[in-house]
Design a protein around this motif. Sequence first.
Motif, mmCIF file in Angstrom:
data_model
loop_
_atom_site.group_PDB
_atom_site.id
_atom_site.type_symbol
_atom_site.label_atom_id
_atom_site.label_comp_id
_atom_site.label_asym_id
_atom_site.label_seq_id
_atom_site.Cartn_x
_atom_site.Cartn_y
_atom_site.Cartn_z
ATOM 1 N N ILE A 37 0.841 -1.208 0.000
ATOM 2 C CA ILE A 37 0.000 0.000 0.000
ATOM 3 C C ILE A 37 0.871 1.251 0.000
ATOM 4 O O ILE A 37 0.582 2.231 -0.710
ATOM 5 N N THR A 38 1.938 1.230 0.793
ATOM 6 C CA THR A 38 2.844 2.372 0.870
ATOM 7 C C THR A 38 3.497 2.650 -0.477
ATOM 8 O O THR A 38 3.532 3.799 -0.945
ATOM 9 N N ILE A 39 4.027 1.594 -1.100
ATOM 10 C CA ILE A 39 4.697 1.763 -2.391
ATOM 11 C C ILE A 39 3.713 2.253 -3.448
ATOM 12 O O ILE A 39 3.979 3.223 -4.181
ATOM 13 N N LEU A 40 2.555 1.595 -3.543
ATOM 14 C CA LEU A 40 1.572 1.957 -4.560
ATOM 15 C C LEU A 40 1.041 3.369 -4.350
ATOM 16 O O LEU A 40 0.956 4.162 -5.299
ATOM 17 N N ILE A 69 10.628 9.806 -0.376
ATOM 18 C CA ILE A 69 11.275 9.526 0.909
ATOM 19 C C ILE A 69 10.469 8.493 1.691
ATOM 20 O O ILE A 69 11.045 7.607 2.348
ATOM 21 N N ASP A 70 9.148 8.584 1.635
ATOM 22 C CA ASP A 70 8.311 7.597 2.330
ATOM 23 C C ASP A 70 8.537 6.192 1.771
ATOM 24 O O ASP A 70 8.570 5.209 2.517
ATOM 25 N N SER A 246 -2.219 17.956 8.467
ATOM 26 C CA SER A 246 -2.503 16.577 8.875
ATOM 27 C C SER A 246 -1.244 15.726 8.848
ATOM 28 O O SER A 246 -0.983 14.940 9.767
ATOM 29 N N VAL A 247 -0.434 15.880 7.792
ATOM 30 C CA VAL A 247 0.807 15.109 7.680
ATOM 31 C C VAL A 247 1.792 15.516 8.768
ATOM 32 O O VAL A 247 2.465 14.669 9.368
ATOM 33 N N LEU A 285 0.004 6.294 5.270
ATOM 34 C CA LEU A 285 -1.178 7.157 5.308
ATOM 35 C C LEU A 285 -1.014 8.471 4.557
ATOM 36 O O LEU A 285 -2.010 9.066 4.127
ATOM 37 N N ASN A 286 0.221 8.950 4.391
ATOM 38 C CA ASN A 286 0.438 10.248 3.750
ATOM 39 C C ASN A 286 -0.232 10.364 2.379
ATOM 40 O O ASN A 286 -0.879 11.381 2.092
#
Length: 321
Positions: A37-40, A69-70, A246-247, A285-286
């Motif tokens: 999920i993070t990568i996509l 960076i994430d 929010s971030v 989540l970002n």
Amino acid sequence: MQPTNQTAIARFFLVGLTDDPEFQPLIFLLFMSIYLITILGNLLIILAVSSDTHLHTPMYFFLSNLSLIDICTSTTTIPKVLVNIQAQDHSISFAGCLAQVCFILIFGGLESCLLTAMAYDRYIAICHPLRYTAIMHPHLCVLIVIMSLLIITMNALLHSLMLLRLSFCTDLKIPHFFCELVQVMNMACSDTSINSILVYVATSVFAGIPLSGIILSYAQIVSSILRIPTMKGRYKAFSTCGSHLSVVSLFYGTAFGLYMSSNMADSATKNVVASMMYVVVPQMLNPFIYSLRNREIKEALRHLLFGKPSALTVSAFGFQE
């Protein structure tokens, strides 16, 4: 426990996750899902920004770098967790552990710097809109990223090299799922006072100063917004800051939670959860925060995924028209 020089160390052991075989498949599935999920999600943000010329503004330039960076942060930690679970081996080499420490410091520091740059961008856009294009020049944005990378990398290398001077005990079990600087220092049998001083100084500089800059920028932003005569105008100005706020709250909130947990709780489980909330969850989540709260990103993603033309026109100041 007998101390041993770092050159004789074969490996550390990451024991932050459970050894119960019944939970191994669940943990593997959890981390694999989070990683994908993070990568996509972050890759979609990068592609959306790069493919839509309306988003070629300083704010979205910083956002695409933040997404990169994430991806790097998650790649530094999660694949090793997945490999260890699959091999049923929680060990990590000394060199691998040192590399994790270094990269986590680099990417964490860069995220802090980028969030500060984004806050400054919003400050200029709202408080000095007529001078925005002159101040937030593309060359300045690139320079901010490059200088942040150089400074943060030197800081990370300093901390990593300082670990080489330590002698470590024979019990090298780290109560985390990745090598975190303070936890590695706690494994040492030699004096770590210099390392601790460097940690406090670096934390004050690379976390305190950016956070102070963000707070100062938003203090000026709020002051300017309150002077706008109409509620519609206030909402329009403040809406450009909602995703970033929010971030920032997620990043610094989880970071403070991690260190408060490390200082106040002895439970390894609590420390692992706090670490996940810092180096895993925000990165996942970002993209959702920006895609759900930001109309420009939603339009760009719709155009990227479905080929529909964007209905938005984005001004040079980043406001919706």
